[in-house]
Scaffold this motif. Structure first.
Motif, PDB file in Angstrom:
ATOM      1  N   ARG A   1       0.813  -1.221   0.000  1.00  0.00           N
ATOM      2  CA  ARG A   1       0.000   0.000   0.000  1.00  0.00           C
ATOM      3  C   ARG A   1       0.845   1.269   0.000  1.00  0.00           C
ATOM      4  N   ASN A   2       2.162   1.105  -0.061  1.00  0.00           N
ATOM      5  CA  ASN A   2       3.065   2.261  -0.053  1.00  0.00           C
ATOM      6  C   ASN A   2       2.838   3.156   1.169  1.00  0.00           C
ATOM      7  N   THR A   3       2.656   2.531   2.323  1.00  0.00           N
ATOM      8  CA  THR A   3       2.472   3.266   3.568  1.00  0.00           C
ATOM      9  C   THR A   3       3.634   2.981   4.514  1.00  0.00           C
ATOM     10  N   ASP A   4       3.707   3.750   5.581  1.00  0.00           N
ATOM     11  CA  ASP A   4       4.815   3.654   6.530  1.00  0.00           C
ATOM     12  C   ASP A   4       4.549   2.535   7.540  1.00  0.00           C
ATOM     13  N   ALA A   5       5.479   1.604   7.645  1.00  0.00           N
ATOM     14  CA  ALA A   5       5.329   0.464   8.552  1.00  0.00           C
ATOM     15  C   ALA A   5       5.956   0.706   9.914  1.00  0.00           C
ATOM     16  N   SER A   6       6.506   1.882  10.143  1.00  0.00           N
ATOM     17  CA  SER A   6       7.307   2.122  11.354  1.00  0.00           C
ATOM     18  C   SER A   6       6.535   1.864  12.636  1.00  0.00           C
ATOM     19  N   ASN A   7       5.320   2.388  12.758  1.00  0.00           N
ATOM     20  CA  ASN A   7       4.566   2.242  14.003  1.00  0.00           C
ATOM     21  C   ASN A   7       4.312   0.781  14.345  1.00  0.00           C
ATOM     22  N   ASP A   8       3.852   0.015  13.368  1.00  0.00           N
ATOM     23  CA  ASP A   8       3.576  -1.397  13.622  1.00  0.00           C
ATOM     24  C   ASP A   8       4.850  -2.157  13.973  1.00  0.00           C
ATOM     25  N   LEU A   9       5.938  -1.898  13.259  1.00  0.00           N
ATOM     26  CA  LEU A   9       7.173  -2.632  13.503  1.00  0.00           C
ATOM     27  C   LEU A   9       7.797  -2.273  14.846  1.00  0.00           C
ATOM     28  N   VAL A  10       7.668  -1.019  15.255  1.00  0.00           N
ATOM     29  CA  VAL A  10       8.192  -0.627  16.568  1.00  0.00           C
ATOM     30  C   VAL A  10       7.436  -1.342  17.673  1.00  0.00           C
ATOM     31  N   MET A  11       6.100  -1.408  17.552  1.00  0.00           N
ATOM     32  CA  MET A  11       5.297  -2.065  18.584  1.00  0.00           C
ATOM     33  C   MET A  11       5.542  -3.565  18.640  1.00  0.00           C
ATOM     34  N   LEU A  12       5.845  -4.162  17.500  1.00  0.00           N
ATOM     35  CA  LEU A  12       6.017  -5.607  17.456  1.00  0.00           C
ATOM     36  C   LEU A  12       7.458  -6.044  17.691  1.00  0.00           C
TER      37      LEU A  12
END
Length: 326
Positions: A152-163
């Motif tokens: 989706r060409n979106t930023d994965a940072s938030n999800d990856l930081v939490m996980l």
């Protein structure tokens, strides 16, 4: 660190204002309600075109089918023949688009199954450390989230930081293909587990097989994402549909008279809507109302893996009041 985001609020689960939504999930089957459904239909996308077609129909009616004073010598016979050919071409275009949608759906279904199997296989191995096990399972959960954001060409940072924690997320930040990087780290963790005696040769083979399947599913999604339907097909269909709809009122005015604008709009709605649907589902991973609910599928995977591990389970993503499932 890697477990801190379990109960945190995920900001990408709720869309605010005019942010694009995703798949429409409706339980109502009432025939009367379906006639007036607005949200989720493509009517909202083609209203300007239909208004324009209605205006063309009015012009054809007021001028008795003349353009600059000259009568347009059209009748219903050529439109019938052209309509049949156009319907066949529209069917071909919609089938090509739906094949992409169906394949994307199957790929994410396989991802769902493979991640469950992978988590179950890892939990069957001997523990060489609670943190190592949790990190392995969190990487499994992170894979679909990373793939979703890449498609989706979106930023994965938030999800990856939490996980995965801030340190590992920083290591992934500069990598373009984050899903494959996560699979690579899972495979290295697997071999490390084997070297420490936590997994037998058979377990390593089974787990590595699931990792390979996830890699294949990711590659399949990338193929759909990076190879759209040839642009020439879209242009040809677009020009043919609009040319047919613009000339239609001049071919009908002698036959149906005052009903010309209404019938023209009705026929134009069918053709324009089919073209809009074909364009909509050609990219099954997009965040439109007919795209696949990748966030919901990713959350389902997270719930399944955490349940297997005996952890607290986050709430599922449910359709909102507009029946939108992200």
């Amino acid at each position: 660190m890697v477990r801190q985001g379990l109960n945190n609020f995920r900001h990408d689960d709720i869309f605010i204002g005019n942010t694009p939504s995703n798949m429409i999930i409706r339980s109502e089957k009432n025939w009367l309600k379906l006639l007036f459904v607005w949200n989720g239909s493509v009517l909202r996308l083609i209203v300007p075109q239909l208004i324009f077609m209605f205006a063309v129909g009015i012009v054809a009616l007021m001028t008795d089918g003349r353009i600059f004073g000259e009568k347009v010598p059209l009748n219903t016979i050529p439109f019938t023949l052209a309509g049949v050919a156009l319907a066949i071409f529209l069917a071909f275009r919609n089938n090509a688009s739906y094949d992409r949608y169906w394949e994307g759906r199957k790929l994410w279904g396989h991802i769902l199954v493979s991640t469950r199997n992978l988590a179950s296989l890892r939990l069957s191995c001997s523990d060489v450390g609670e943190d190592e096990k949790d990190l392995f399972l969190n990487r499994i959960i992170a894979f679909p989230y990373a793939l979703k954001h890449m498609l989706r060409n979106t930023d994965a940072s938030n999800d990856l930081v939490m996980l995965l924690g801030e340190e590992e997320e920083k290591g992934l930040r500069a990598i373009n293909n984050k899903p494959m990087a996560i699979l690579d780290r899972l495979r290295k963790s697997l071999f490390s587990l084997h070297n420490q005696g936590g997994a037998s040769d058979t377990q390593v083979w089974l787990i590595d097989n699931q990792l390979s399947q996830l890699s294949e599913m990711s590659g399949g999604c990338e193929r759909i994402f990076s190879t759209p339907i040839p642009f020439a097909y879209s242009v040809l269909l677009h020009r043919t549909v609009y040319g047919y709809c613009l000339l239609l009122p001049f071919g009908l005015v002698d036959s149906i008279g005052a009903a010309t604008p209404i019938i023209s709009v009705f026929i134009s709605y069918t053709l324009l809507a089919l073209e809009a649907i074909a364009s909509d589902i050609a990219d099954p991973f997009s965040r439109n109302q007919n795209g696949l609910p990748l966030s919901s599928i990713s959350r389902t995977i997270e719930r399944n893996v955490r349940e297997l591990n005996g952890q607290a389970i986050p709430d599922p993503i449910r359709p909102n009041k507009k029946f939108e499932l992200v």
